[in-house]
Design a protein around this motif. Structure first.
Motif, PDB file in Angstrom:
ATOM      1  N   PRO A 155       0.803  -1.670   0.106  1.00  0.00           N
ATOM      2  CA  PRO A 155       0.465  -0.029  -0.380  1.00  0.00           C
ATOM      3  C   PRO A 155       1.030   1.160  -0.508  1.00  0.00           C
ATOM      4  O   PRO A 155       1.558   1.390   0.934  1.00  0.00           O
ATOM      5  CB  PRO A 155      -0.784  -0.162   1.417  1.00  0.00           C
ATOM      6  CG  PRO A 155      -0.024  -1.327   2.260  1.00  0.00           C
ATOM      7  CD  PRO A 155       0.655  -1.981   1.124  1.00  0.00           C
ATOM      8  N   HIS A 156       0.511   1.867  -0.993  1.00  0.00           N
ATOM      9  CA  HIS A 156       1.532   3.253  -1.028  1.00  0.00           C
ATOM     10  C   HIS A 156       0.151   4.535  -1.520  1.00  0.00           C
ATOM     11  O   HIS A 156      -0.846   4.111  -2.094  1.00  0.00           O
ATOM     12  CB  HIS A 156       2.489   3.339  -1.727  1.00  0.00           C
ATOM     13  CG  HIS A 156       2.453   2.471  -3.574  1.00  0.00           C
ATOM     14  ND1 HIS A 156       1.708   1.569  -3.563  1.00  0.00           N
ATOM     15  CD2 HIS A 156       2.374   3.950  -4.164  1.00  0.00           C
ATOM     16  CE1 HIS A 156       1.708   1.852  -5.385  1.00  0.00           C
ATOM     17  NE2 HIS A 156       2.268   2.807  -5.480  1.00  0.00           N
ATOM     18  N   VAL A 157       0.614   5.800  -1.193  1.00  0.00           N
ATOM     19  CA  VAL A 157       0.380   7.254  -1.499  1.00  0.00           C
ATOM     20  C   VAL A 157       1.504   8.012  -1.931  1.00  0.00           C
ATOM     21  O   VAL A 157       2.526   7.824  -2.047  1.00  0.00           O
ATOM     22  CB  VAL A 157      -0.013   7.682  -0.355  1.00  0.00           C
ATOM     23  CG1 VAL A 157      -0.983   8.551  -0.378  1.00  0.00           C
ATOM     24  CG2 VAL A 157      -1.538   7.063   1.007  1.00  0.00           C
ATOM     25  N   VAL A 158       1.047   8.537  -3.435  1.00  0.00           N
ATOM     26  CA  VAL A 158       1.677   8.956  -3.995  1.00  0.00           C
ATOM     27  C   VAL A 158       1.152  10.475  -3.960  1.00  0.00           C
ATOM     28  O   VAL A 158      -0.009  10.545  -3.914  1.00  0.00           O
ATOM     29  CB  VAL A 158       1.561   8.676  -5.612  1.00  0.00           C
ATOM     30  CG1 VAL A 158       2.597   9.765  -6.541  1.00  0.00           C
ATOM     31  CG2 VAL A 158       2.231   7.150  -5.786  1.00  0.00           C
ATOM     32  N   ALA A 192      -5.514   9.994 -13.857  1.00  0.00           N
ATOM     33  CA  ALA A 192      -4.878   9.382 -12.539  1.00  0.00           C
ATOM     34  C   ALA A 192      -5.912   7.330 -12.587  1.00  0.00           C
ATOM     35  O   ALA A 192      -7.661   7.423 -12.896  1.00  0.00           O
ATOM     36  CB  ALA A 192      -4.867   9.218 -11.068  1.00  0.00           C
ATOM     37  N   SER A 193      -4.924   6.548 -12.079  1.00  0.00           N
ATOM     38  CA  SER A 193      -5.423   5.296 -12.003  1.00  0.00           C
ATOM     39  C   SER A 193      -6.188   4.848 -11.040  1.00  0.00           C
ATOM     40  O   SER A 193      -6.147   3.552 -10.408  1.00  0.00           O
ATOM     41  CB  SER A 193      -4.058   4.427 -12.587  1.00  0.00           C
ATOM     42  OG  SER A 193      -3.707   3.970 -13.789  1.00  0.00           O
ATOM     43  N   CYS A 194      -5.723   5.511 -10.376  1.00  0.00           N
ATOM     44  CA  CYS A 194      -6.221   5.506  -8.588  1.00  0.00           C
ATOM     45  C   CYS A 194      -7.173   6.652  -7.824  1.00  0.00           C
ATOM     46  O   CYS A 194      -7.654   8.173  -9.308  1.00  0.00           O
ATOM     47  CB  CYS A 194      -5.431   5.445  -7.105  1.00  0.00           C
ATOM     48  SG  CYS A 194      -4.282   6.896  -7.021  1.00  0.00           S
ATOM     49  N   GLY A 249       1.405   8.157 -13.907  1.00  0.00           N
ATOM     50  CA  GLY A 249       1.933   6.957 -14.308  1.00  0.00           C
ATOM     51  C   GLY A 249       2.197   6.679 -13.456  1.00  0.00           C
ATOM     52  O   GLY A 249       1.914   5.480 -12.542  1.00  0.00           O
ATOM     53  N   ALA A 250       2.063   7.208 -11.742  1.00  0.00           N
ATOM     54  CA  ALA A 250       3.298   7.220 -10.773  1.00  0.00           C
ATOM     55  C   ALA A 250       1.472   6.063  -9.410  1.00  0.00           C
ATOM     56  O   ALA A 250       1.578   5.787  -8.641  1.00  0.00           O
ATOM     57  CB  ALA A 250       3.487   7.629  -9.744  1.00  0.00           C
ATOM     58  N   SER A 251       0.776   7.085  -9.888  1.00  0.00           N
ATOM     59  CA  SER A 251      -0.667   6.513  -9.578  1.00  0.00           C
ATOM     60  C   SER A 251      -0.754   4.969 -10.085  1.00  0.00           C
ATOM     61  O   SER A 251      -1.842   4.332  -9.049  1.00  0.00           O
ATOM     62  CB  SER A 251      -1.618   6.963 -10.182  1.00  0.00           C
ATOM     63  OG  SER A 251      -2.341   6.889 -11.555  1.00  0.00           O
ATOM     64  N   LEU A 260      -4.242   5.852  -3.499  1.00  0.00           N
ATOM     65  CA  LEU A 260      -4.294   7.511  -3.214  1.00  0.00           C
ATOM     66  C   LEU A 260      -3.190   7.811  -4.050  1.00  0.00           C
ATOM     67  O   LEU A 260      -1.693   7.971  -4.021  1.00  0.00           O
ATOM     68  CB  LEU A 260      -4.405   7.820  -2.461  1.00  0.00           C
ATOM     69  CG  LEU A 260      -5.495   9.226  -1.629  1.00  0.00           C
ATOM     70  CD1 LEU A 260      -7.158   9.190  -2.761  1.00  0.00           C
ATOM     71  CD2 LEU A 260      -5.668   9.551   0.059  1.00  0.00           C
ATOM     72  N   LEU A 261      -3.955   9.932  -4.674  1.00  0.00           N
ATOM     73  CA  LEU A 261      -2.465  10.152  -5.621  1.00  0.00           C
ATOM     74  C   LEU A 261      -3.188  11.436  -5.278  1.00  0.00           C
ATOM     75  O   LEU A 261      -4.010  12.028  -4.963  1.00  0.00           O
ATOM     76  CB  LEU A 261      -2.734  10.456  -6.991  1.00  0.00           C
ATOM     77  CG  LEU A 261      -2.214  11.594  -7.494  1.00  0.00           C
ATOM     78  CD1 LEU A 261      -0.168  11.350  -7.441  1.00  0.00           C
ATOM     79  CD2 LEU A 261      -2.749  11.577  -9.129  1.00  0.00           C
ATOM     80  N   VAL A 262      -1.935  12.457  -4.572  1.00  0.00           N
ATOM     81  CA  VAL A 262      -2.164  13.704  -3.720  1.00  0.00           C
ATOM     82  C   VAL A 262      -1.512  14.837  -4.195  1.00  0.00           C
ATOM     83  O   VAL A 262      -0.424  15.071  -4.829  1.00  0.00           O
ATOM     84  CB  VAL A 262      -2.150  13.689  -1.845  1.00  0.00           C
ATOM     85  CG1 VAL A 262      -2.017  15.123  -1.531  1.00  0.00           C
ATOM     86  CG2 VAL A 262      -2.637  12.127  -1.220  1.00  0.00           C
TER      87      VAL A 262
END
Length: 159
Positions: free
Chosen positions: A9-12, A136-138, A102-104, A109-111
């Motif tokens: 699990p990660h948040v970008v 975004a993908s998220c 891309g990072a999403s 989540l992307l913030v």
């Protein structure tokens, strides 16, 4: 383009040195702590003329190692307590919106901040945050800087 190969699990969060991105970084860390996630702090840079108005131009003598150090310094300045949540720093060449989109991939989540370092101060929503919200993908959180209440100092309005 993904920046991560594992599925933990990660948040970008997009970081560009602007006040809005610094607030987005604080928000991302608080959220990651709640869900037990790692924060991927992503700074993107672009070369002059490669994508027109998408990002601040970097000079021909741009040093990626200096950019990595600047990102580390900014993270320490914005999050002086450090170590609250695991954090991975990424400095990536490319259009900031495309890099963050891309990072999403695979992120919880992307913030992003509502406005970054772009030159159009009248925009309520920056072009990067708008592109991220659409592509975004998220899920995407766009963090807005709140104006200080009339007669209050900025410190009184900090969460």
């Amino acid at each position: 383009m993904t920046i991560r190969n594992d599925q933990s699990p990660h948040v970008v969060v997009g970081v560009d040195g602007s006040p809005a991105s610094q607030e987005a970084l604080r928000w991302a860390v608080r959220h990651a702590r709640l869900i037990g996630a790692t924060v991927d702090a992503v700074a993107a840079y672009d070369v002059p003329g490669a994508t027109a108005w998408s990002a601040p131009a970097v000079d021909a003598d741009f040093d990626e190692e200096q950019a990595r150090q600047a990102l580390s310094d900014e993270l320490r300045a914005v999050l002086p307590q450090g170590g609250e949540v695991p954090m991975v720093e990424h400095v990536v060449r490319g259009n900031p919106a495309k890099v963050l989109i891309g990072a999403s991939v695979g992120a919880e989540l992307l913030v992003v901040g509502s406005r970054g370092r772009g030159g159009f101060a009248s925009l309520l929503l920056g072009s990067v945050s708008q592109q991220c919200a659409v592509h975004a993908s998220c899920p995407v959180v766009i963090v807005r800087l709140e104006a200080p209440a009339p007669g209050a100092s900025a410190a009184e309005n900090t969460p």
